[in-house]
Design an enzyme around this catalytic site. Sequence first.
Site, short mmCIF file in Angstrom:
data_model
loop_
_atom_site.label_atom_id
_atom_site.label_comp_id
_atom_site.label_asym_id
_atom_site.label_seq_id
_atom_site.Cartn_x
_atom_site.Cartn_y
_atom_site.Cartn_z
N HIS A 100 1.17 -1.06 0.53
CA HIS A 100 0.16 0.05 -0.34
C HIS A 100 0.56 1.62 -0.03
O HIS A 100 1.53 1.36 0.62
CB HIS A 100 -0.78 0.05 0.86
CG HIS A 100 -2.11 -1.34 1.23
ND1 HIS A 100 -3.05 -0.68 0.65
CD2 HIS A 100 -1.81 -2.11 1.92
CE1 HIS A 100 -3.75 -1.52 0.71
NE2 HIS A 100 -3.34 -3.06 1.71
N HIS A 110 -1.53 -6.74 -5.26
CA HIS A 110 -1.36 -7.76 -4.26
C HIS A 110 0.21 -8.87 -5.34
O HIS A 110 -0.62 -9.22 -6.73
CB HIS A 110 -2.63 -7.90 -4.27
CG HIS A 110 -2.70 -9.70 -4.07
ND1 HIS A 110 -2.60 -10.83 -4.40
CD2 HIS A 110 -2.98 -10.51 -2.98
CE1 HIS A 110 -3.14 -11.86 -4.23
NE2 HIS A 110 -2.89 -11.75 -3.41
N GLY A 262 -6.30 -22.66 10.66
CA GLY A 262 -5.83 -22.19 12.37
C GLY A 262 -4.43 -21.70 11.73
O GLY A 262 -3.45 -21.03 12.96
#
Length: 305
Positions: A100, A110, A262
Amino acid sequence: MNQPDITAVRDYLLGLQDHICQQLEIVDGQEKFVEDAWERTDGLAGGGRTRVLNDGAVFEQGGVNFSHVRGTSMPASATANRPELAGRSFEAIGVSLVIHPKNPFAPTSHANVRFFIAEKEGEEPIWWFGGGYDLTPYYGFEEDAIHWHQTAKNACDPFGDDVYPKLKKWCDDYFYLKHRDETRGAGGLFFDDLTEGGFKHCFAFLQSVGNSYIDAYVPIVKRRKDTQYGEREHDFQLYRRGRYVEFNLVYDRGTLFGLQSGGRTESILMSLPPLVKWRYNWQPEPGSDEAKLYEVFLKPQDWLA
């Protein structure tokens, strides 16, 4: 070497992370990436190294993350469209980054390159590559979009004339906010489930894409980083960053995979911008540079025609 070689992939991705961080630090000229090495603490294996640059001269925030994680079962985001993966252990390894810039005239970018392998005793492993990169301008420039897409095409061309058009369309379709009826930006490349041609061929393609990212992005940032801007442009940048947040939290497969498996939350959410705004029912002024973003740069098109 047509059997999956995760060690070779890991070595390449660690080197790619180093190279990208070094090149972006040169452009910024002020701040360095700070590394945070981490390991999973939930009893499963794996970890990574997250590198973040904050409040630089050019980049407001940039994150370049390497991760290599292992699990005993694939999360729902991975098995929803591939039920044959259910019940398999997995390894996922990749580099993911979001940059950014401070200047509203310099676009966010990205990139992601990744490898998955899912295994089950007594059966052949299932593996694939995925990745790509996309550009999210706030104020669009045709020469930037052309350069970005030409570099992407150059990376694809050695692998077939049909590769760039296919992955360019896939990117336009993937980075699309259905609830806004608009693309996230000016597109680029996107691919997933890549196995055609065997491991060696697919790994070579992944490297071509990964190696081309800096060539695609850095010249654009150098052109725009010193452009004069005011509060209007900065305010619009913050408003449009809201779209970036919406896509990543609602649709992005990588974000969903990381959270459902996770993964490390801080590393997964490093893609979010540090400052952002939302406004109720805001519309750009007709004929303005802000309106041009919607009318031209958020409309999928052949930038190389």
